[in-house]
Design a protein around this motif. Structure first.
Motif, short mmCIF file in Angstrom:
data_model
loop_
_atom_site.label_atom_id
_atom_site.label_comp_id
_atom_site.label_asym_id
_atom_site.label_seq_id
_atom_site.Cartn_x
_atom_site.Cartn_y
_atom_site.Cartn_z
N MET A 1 0.84 -1.17 0.00
CA MET A 1 0.00 0.00 0.00
C MET A 1 0.90 1.24 0.00
N LYS A 2 0.41 2.31 -0.65
CA LYS A 2 1.15 3.57 -0.62
C LYS A 2 0.17 4.72 -0.55
N LEU A 3 0.60 5.80 0.09
CA LEU A 3 -0.20 7.01 0.15
C LEU A 3 -0.15 7.66 -1.22
N LYS A 4 -1.30 7.92 -1.78
CA LYS A 4 -1.39 8.46 -3.14
C LYS A 4 -1.55 9.98 -3.15
N ASN A 5 -2.51 10.51 -2.41
CA ASN A 5 -2.80 11.94 -2.41
C ASN A 5 -3.24 12.37 -1.02
N SER A 6 -3.30 13.69 -0.83
CA SER A 6 -3.91 14.27 0.36
C SER A 6 -5.05 15.16 -0.11
N LEU A 7 -6.21 15.02 0.53
CA LEU A 7 -7.39 15.76 0.13
C LEU A 7 -7.74 16.78 1.21
N ILE A 8 -8.04 18.00 0.77
CA ILE A 8 -8.57 19.00 1.69
C ILE A 8 -9.91 19.48 1.15
N VAL A 9 -10.79 19.81 2.06
CA VAL A 9 -12.14 20.26 1.72
C VAL A 9 -12.11 21.77 1.60
N VAL A 10 -12.71 22.28 0.52
CA VAL A 10 -12.71 23.72 0.26
C VAL A 10 -14.13 24.19 -0.01
N ASN A 35 -14.19 18.10 -7.58
CA ASN A 35 -13.03 17.37 -7.10
C ASN A 35 -11.91 17.61 -8.11
N VAL A 36 -10.79 18.16 -7.64
CA VAL A 36 -9.69 18.53 -8.53
C VAL A 36 -8.38 17.97 -7.97
N ILE A 37 -7.61 17.31 -8.83
CA ILE A 37 -6.30 16.81 -8.44
C ILE A 37 -5.26 17.79 -8.97
N LEU A 38 -4.41 18.28 -8.07
CA LEU A 38 -3.33 19.18 -8.43
C LEU A 38 -2.00 18.43 -8.42
N LEU A 42 -1.94 17.01 -4.25
CA LEU A 42 -2.95 17.70 -3.46
C LEU A 42 -4.29 17.63 -4.18
N VAL A 43 -5.32 17.17 -3.47
CA VAL A 43 -6.66 17.07 -4.02
C VAL A 43 -7.56 18.06 -3.29
N LEU A 44 -8.32 18.82 -4.07
CA LEU A 44 -9.30 19.76 -3.52
C LEU A 44 -10.69 19.19 -3.78
N GLN A 45 -11.52 19.21 -2.76
CA GLN A 45 -12.90 18.75 -2.94
C GLN A 45 -13.84 19.76 -2.29
N GLU A 46 -14.88 20.14 -3.02
CA GLU A 46 -15.83 21.11 -2.47
C GLU A 46 -16.58 20.53 -1.29
N GLU A 66 -1.34 20.66 8.78
CA GLU A 66 -0.84 21.66 7.85
C GLU A 66 -0.36 20.99 6.58
N LEU A 67 -0.34 21.78 5.51
CA LEU A 67 0.32 21.39 4.28
C LEU A 67 1.71 22.01 4.36
N TYR A 68 2.74 21.23 4.04
CA TYR A 68 4.11 21.70 4.18
C TYR A 68 4.76 21.79 2.81
N PHE A 69 5.27 22.96 2.50
CA PHE A 69 6.00 23.20 1.26
C PHE A 69 7.42 23.61 1.62
N GLU A 70 8.38 23.27 0.75
CA GLU A 70 9.75 23.75 0.94
C GLU A 70 10.07 24.78 -0.13
#
Length: 160
Positions: A1-10, A35-38, A42-46, A66-70
């Motif tokens: 198994m692997k983590l594919k995406n992270s979804l946040i509700v918008v 539902n949008v995959i970036l 990162l996945v955005l879902q209304e 949090e979402l972490y960016f470098e």
């Protein structure tokens, strides 16, 4: 198994797409409307679709994740924030942790916490360029001595 995406509700998918595109350079990979995959997974879902799927009400602004960016060019990123047409609400202004990493935290339009910080490799390079020894850098950054040694050995290389 692997983590594919992270979804946040918008609340507003178009506002969120523009925010992540303009400030972080993310692009739309797949757009299903509510539902949008970036890029970067990162996945955005209304909200209304998420609530339909889960049967649960969304509570905004929990400050518990949090979402972490470098980003190693923090000055350029701070300018992007300053010049942004998006209203920016700060969780905390630019700060430097005890281990030398500079970070800033902001909220996205739906009150998700976003942290932008320098990579630890970049921090180690900065300290080495300032004249700190490998031992001092390893102690300050909490990176293993062997990793700091490798970083010093690649000092001529550019990192993103």
């Amino acid at each position: 198994m692997k983590l594919k995406n992270s979804l946040i509700v918008v609340e507003d998918i178009e506002t969120s797409k523009a925010f992540y595109k303009d400030l972080f350079g993310l692009r739309v990979v797949t757009d299903f409307g509510e539902n949008v995959i970036l890029t970067e997974g990162l996945v955005l879902q209304e909200r209304k679709l998420w609530e339909k799927f889960t049967g649960k009400e969304v509570v905004k602004g929990g400050n518990d994740a949090e979402l972490y960016f470098e980003e190693n060019d923090m000055d350029a990123f701070l300018k992007i924030l300053k010049d942004s047409s998006h209203p920016i609400e700060y969780v905390n202004p630019l700060m430097e942790h005890d281990w030398g990493q500079r970070v800033i935290r902001i909220y996205d339009p739906d009150k998700h916490v976003i942290e932008v910080g320098e990579s630890l490799e970049y921090v180690a390079r900065r300290f080495l360029k300032q004249g700190m020894t490998i031992e001092q850098v390893a102690e300050k950054t909490q990176l293993p001595f062997s990793q700091v040694e490798l970083i010093e050995g690649t000092m001529g290389e550019h990192i993103e």
